[in-house]
Scaffold this motif. Structure first.
Motif, PDB file in Angstrom:
ATOM      1  N   GLY A 196      23.569  92.815 -40.215  1.00 34.64           N
ATOM      2  CA  GLY A 196      23.483  91.413 -40.619  1.00 34.64           C
ATOM      3  C   GLY A 196      22.196  90.772 -40.160  1.00 34.64           C
ATOM      4  O   GLY A 196      21.560  91.212 -39.198  1.00 34.64           O
ATOM      5  N   VAL A 197      21.816  89.713 -40.872  1.00 37.26           N
ATOM      6  CA  VAL A 197      20.607  88.951 -40.547  1.00 37.26           C
ATOM      7  C   VAL A 197      20.959  87.477 -40.504  1.00 37.26           C
ATOM      8  O   VAL A 197      21.661  86.968 -41.388  1.00 37.26           O
ATOM      9  CB  VAL A 197      19.493  89.159 -41.597  1.00 37.26           C
ATOM     10  CG1 VAL A 197      18.199  88.503 -41.144  1.00 37.26           C
ATOM     11  CG2 VAL A 197      19.273  90.624 -41.880  1.00 37.26           C
ATOM     12  N   MET A 228      25.077  85.884 -41.929  1.00 40.23           N
ATOM     13  CA  MET A 228      26.085  86.730 -41.318  1.00 40.23           C
ATOM     14  C   MET A 228      27.114  85.884 -40.564  1.00 40.23           C
ATOM     15  O   MET A 228      26.840  84.766 -40.155  1.00 40.23           O
ATOM     16  CB  MET A 228      25.455  87.763 -40.385  1.00 40.23           C
ATOM     17  CG  MET A 228      24.713  87.236 -39.198  1.00 40.23           C
ATOM     18  SD  MET A 228      24.134  88.622 -38.171  1.00 40.23           S
ATOM     19  CE  MET A 228      22.951  87.775 -37.119  1.00 40.23           C
ATOM     20  N   GLY A 229      28.298  86.484 -40.407  1.00 37.78           N
ATOM     21  CA  GLY A 229      29.365  85.790 -39.707  1.00 37.78           C
ATOM     22  C   GLY A 229      30.438  85.287 -40.644  1.00 37.78           C
ATOM     23  O   GLY A 229      30.320  85.342 -41.862  1.00 37.78           O
ATOM     24  N   VAL A 230      31.508  84.790 -40.054  1.00 40.72           N
ATOM     25  CA  VAL A 230      32.609  84.186 -40.798  1.00 40.72           C
ATOM     26  C   VAL A 230      32.234  82.742 -41.127  1.00 40.72           C
ATOM     27  O   VAL A 230      31.701  82.020 -40.284  1.00 40.72           O
ATOM     28  CB  VAL A 230      33.905  84.224 -39.965  1.00 40.72           C
ATOM     29  CG1 VAL A 230      35.049  83.540 -40.700  1.00 40.72           C
ATOM     30  CG2 VAL A 230      34.261  85.658 -39.612  1.00 40.72           C
ATOM     31  N   ASP A 231      32.504  82.321 -42.342  1.00 43.76           N
ATOM     32  CA  ASP A 231      32.148  80.966 -42.767  1.00 43.76           C
ATOM     33  C   ASP A 231      33.126  79.953 -42.170  1.00 43.76           C
ATOM     34  O   ASP A 231      34.225  79.740 -42.680  1.00 43.76           O
ATOM     35  CB  ASP A 231      32.156  80.868 -44.291  1.00 43.76           C
ATOM     36  CG  ASP A 231      31.638  79.519 -44.785  1.00 43.76           C
ATOM     37  OD1 ASP A 231      31.260  78.675 -43.942  1.00 43.76           O
ATOM     38  OD2 ASP A 231      31.615  79.304 -46.007  1.00 43.76           O
ATOM     39  N   GLU A 239      28.731  77.837 -31.902  1.00 42.91           N
ATOM     40  CA  GLU A 239      29.587  77.991 -33.077  1.00 42.91           C
ATOM     41  C   GLU A 239      29.121  79.154 -33.951  1.00 42.91           C
ATOM     42  O   GLU A 239      29.942  79.929 -34.457  1.00 42.91           O
ATOM     43  CB  GLU A 239      29.590  76.697 -33.890  1.00 42.91           C
ATOM     44  CG  GLU A 239      30.286  75.539 -33.206  1.00 42.91           C
ATOM     45  CD  GLU A 239      30.117  74.220 -33.950  1.00 42.91           C
ATOM     46  OE1 GLU A 239      30.868  73.279 -33.639  1.00 42.91           O
ATOM     47  OE2 GLU A 239      29.229  74.134 -34.845  1.00 42.91           O
ATOM     48  N   ILE A 240      27.818  79.283 -34.125  1.00 49.08           N
ATOM     49  CA  ILE A 240      27.284  80.402 -34.907  1.00 49.08           C
ATOM     50  C   ILE A 240      27.619  81.720 -34.219  1.00 49.08           C
ATOM     51  O   ILE A 240      27.996  82.704 -34.863  1.00 49.08           O
ATOM     52  CB  ILE A 240      25.765  80.243 -35.098  1.00 49.08           C
ATOM     53  CG1 ILE A 240      25.474  78.994 -35.931  1.00 49.08           C
ATOM     54  CG2 ILE A 240      25.179  81.485 -35.777  1.00 49.08           C
ATOM     55  CD1 ILE A 240      24.003  78.605 -35.985  1.00 49.08           C
ATOM     56  N   VAL A 245      30.517  86.917 -33.975  1.00 46.81           N
ATOM     57  CA  VAL A 245      31.348  87.854 -33.212  1.00 46.81           C
ATOM     58  C   VAL A 245      32.724  88.005 -33.862  1.00 46.81           C
ATOM     59  O   VAL A 245      33.306  89.101 -33.844  1.00 46.81           O
ATOM     60  CB  VAL A 245      31.453  87.422 -31.740  1.00 46.81           C
ATOM     61  CG1 VAL A 245      32.410  88.316 -30.973  1.00 46.81           C
ATOM     62  CG2 VAL A 245      30.071  87.465 -31.086  1.00 46.81           C
ATOM     63  N   ALA A 246      33.240  86.955 -34.468  1.00 44.92           N
ATOM     64  CA  ALA A 246      34.502  87.084 -35.209  1.00 44.92           C
ATOM     65  C   ALA A 246      34.356  88.101 -36.329  1.00 44.92           C
ATOM     66  O   ALA A 246      35.259  88.921 -36.573  1.00 44.92           O
ATOM     67  CB  ALA A 246      34.923  85.728 -35.769  1.00 44.92           C
ATOM     68  N   ARG A 247      33.226  88.081 -36.993  1.00 46.11           N
ATOM     69  CA  ARG A 247      32.968  89.058 -38.068  1.00 46.11           C
ATOM     70  C   ARG A 247      32.888  90.474 -37.501  1.00 46.11           C
ATOM     71  O   ARG A 247      33.447  91.424 -38.069  1.00 46.11           O
ATOM     72  CB  ARG A 247      31.662  88.695 -38.763  1.00 46.11           C
ATOM     73  CG  ARG A 247      31.271  89.663 -39.883  1.00 46.11           C
ATOM     74  CD  ARG A 247      32.120  89.443 -41.114  1.00 46.11           C
ATOM     75  NE  ARG A 247      31.638  90.245 -42.216  1.00 46.11           N
ATOM     76  CZ  ARG A 247      32.240  91.365 -42.649  1.00 46.11           C
ATOM     77  NH1 ARG A 247      33.351  91.787 -42.088  1.00 46.11           N
ATOM     78  NH2 ARG A 247      31.734  92.042 -43.655  1.00 46.11           N
ATOM     79  N   LEU A 248      32.213  90.626 -36.369  1.00 50.08           N
ATOM     80  CA  LEU A 248      32.090  91.942 -35.749  1.00 50.08           C
ATOM     81  C   LEU A 248      33.450  92.485 -35.313  1.00 50.08           C
ATOM     82  O   LEU A 248      33.736  93.672 -35.463  1.00 50.08           O
ATOM     83  CB  LEU A 248      31.149  91.867 -34.544  1.00 50.08           C
ATOM     84  CG  LEU A 248      29.680  91.553 -34.850  1.00 50.08           C
ATOM     85  CD1 LEU A 248      28.912  91.358 -33.548  1.00 50.08           C
ATOM     86  CD2 LEU A 248      29.045  92.654 -35.688  1.00 50.08           C
TER      87      LEU A 248
END
Length: 273
Positions: A196-197, A228-231, A239-240, A245-248
């Motif tokens: 991810g970027v 990258m990450g959960v929206d 928050e970012i 990390v939630a996505r990971l």
């Protein structure tokens, strides 16, 4: 056979791949294997060695599946009467010790900025082995990244030399868009659990346009997640960090579920041996 077994054991340890080692530590009466016999159950569901085949081996593979999936347990001990409990004709009793060799998944963060700091802290807390790459010594410090490995070298150099891995995630969060681009181009062909970027949707589209202009195929470009990450509508660095990390964690859990299903298939096949 013995040479092959120990060669594979050494390879797994050196490659930091998870597996379960099953060892017969005691036997009484008629049994298919004696103390010292070993079975390796790899994370991809394949086996090396044997503890006897048939029902006893199926029991051990089933137990290995459960042990790999259980993040709280490291070992198990089974004492089984082959006839009374498993219906085998041997008539003896075997005691088998199971030892899990589980390796935490790796996260490589390219860039040591404000978002990377939050991502690293959260990733360490949820069990990742985190490496932070940034040649800026005043940013990549132990004080800012406790519990992390630091690589104070140019990000693109490290990206080009990194071997990757099926349990390795890459997050590119450098201070420069051009450097982000070079890192991703170097990582696209590496095996990874996630790539991810950081960036906005506008940056993401420009980023993909540059990759297309560079001759990268669409299926390769599709591997890159940007933003990258959960929206979750994240705005602040913390928050970012939470969204990334939630996505990971989601990627890691999906991989664990897939590995457990693969091991379950092997467990069924073991009963036919």
């Amino acid at each position: 056979m013995v040479t092959t077994f120990y060669a594979e054991l050494q390879r797994l340890l050196g490659a930091a791949e998870p597996f379960v080692l099953c060892t017969v530590i005691a036997s009484h009466g008629s049994t298919p294997q004696k103390p010292g016999s070993k079975l390796l159950v790899r994370a991809d569901g394949t086996l090396v060695g044997t503890v006897g085949g048939g029902a006893i081996e199926k029991q051990m593979v089933d137990a290995a599946v459960a042990l790999l999936a259980d993040e709280r347990a490291e070992t198990r001990l089974f004492d089984t009467h082959l006839t009374h409990e498993l219906g085998m004709c041997c008539g003896g009793r075997m005691t088998v010790f199971l030892e899990k060799h589980a390796v935490a998944p790796a996260l490589v963060l390219f860039g040591a900025g404000h978002v990377a700091k939050e991502v690293a802290a959260l990733a360490v807390a949820v069990g990742f082995r985190v490496t932070v790459v940034d040649e800026r010594a005043d940013w990549a410090t132990e004080a800012r990244f406790p519990g992390c490995t630091l690589e104070r070298r140019p990000c693109d150099d490290v990206a080009r030399g990194h071997p990757g891995g099926e349990r390795t995630s890459f997050c590119v969060t450098t201070h420069d868009h051009a450097l982000d681009q070079r890192c991703v181009e170097a990582l696209l062909d590496k095996p990874s659990a996630y790539l991810g970027v950081i960036g906005s949707r506008r940056k993401a589209e420009r980023f993909r346009q540059r990759l297309r202009a560079g001759g990268f195929a669409e299926e390769r470009i599709a591997r890159v997640e940007c933003p990258m990450g959960v929206d979750i509508g994240a705005l602040t660095p913390v928050e970012i960090g939470v969204s990334i990390v939630a996505r990971l964690v989601g990627v890691r859990r999906a991989a664990q579920a897939s590995a457990t299903r693969a091991l379950a298939v092997v467990a069924g096949a073991a009963s036919e041996r």
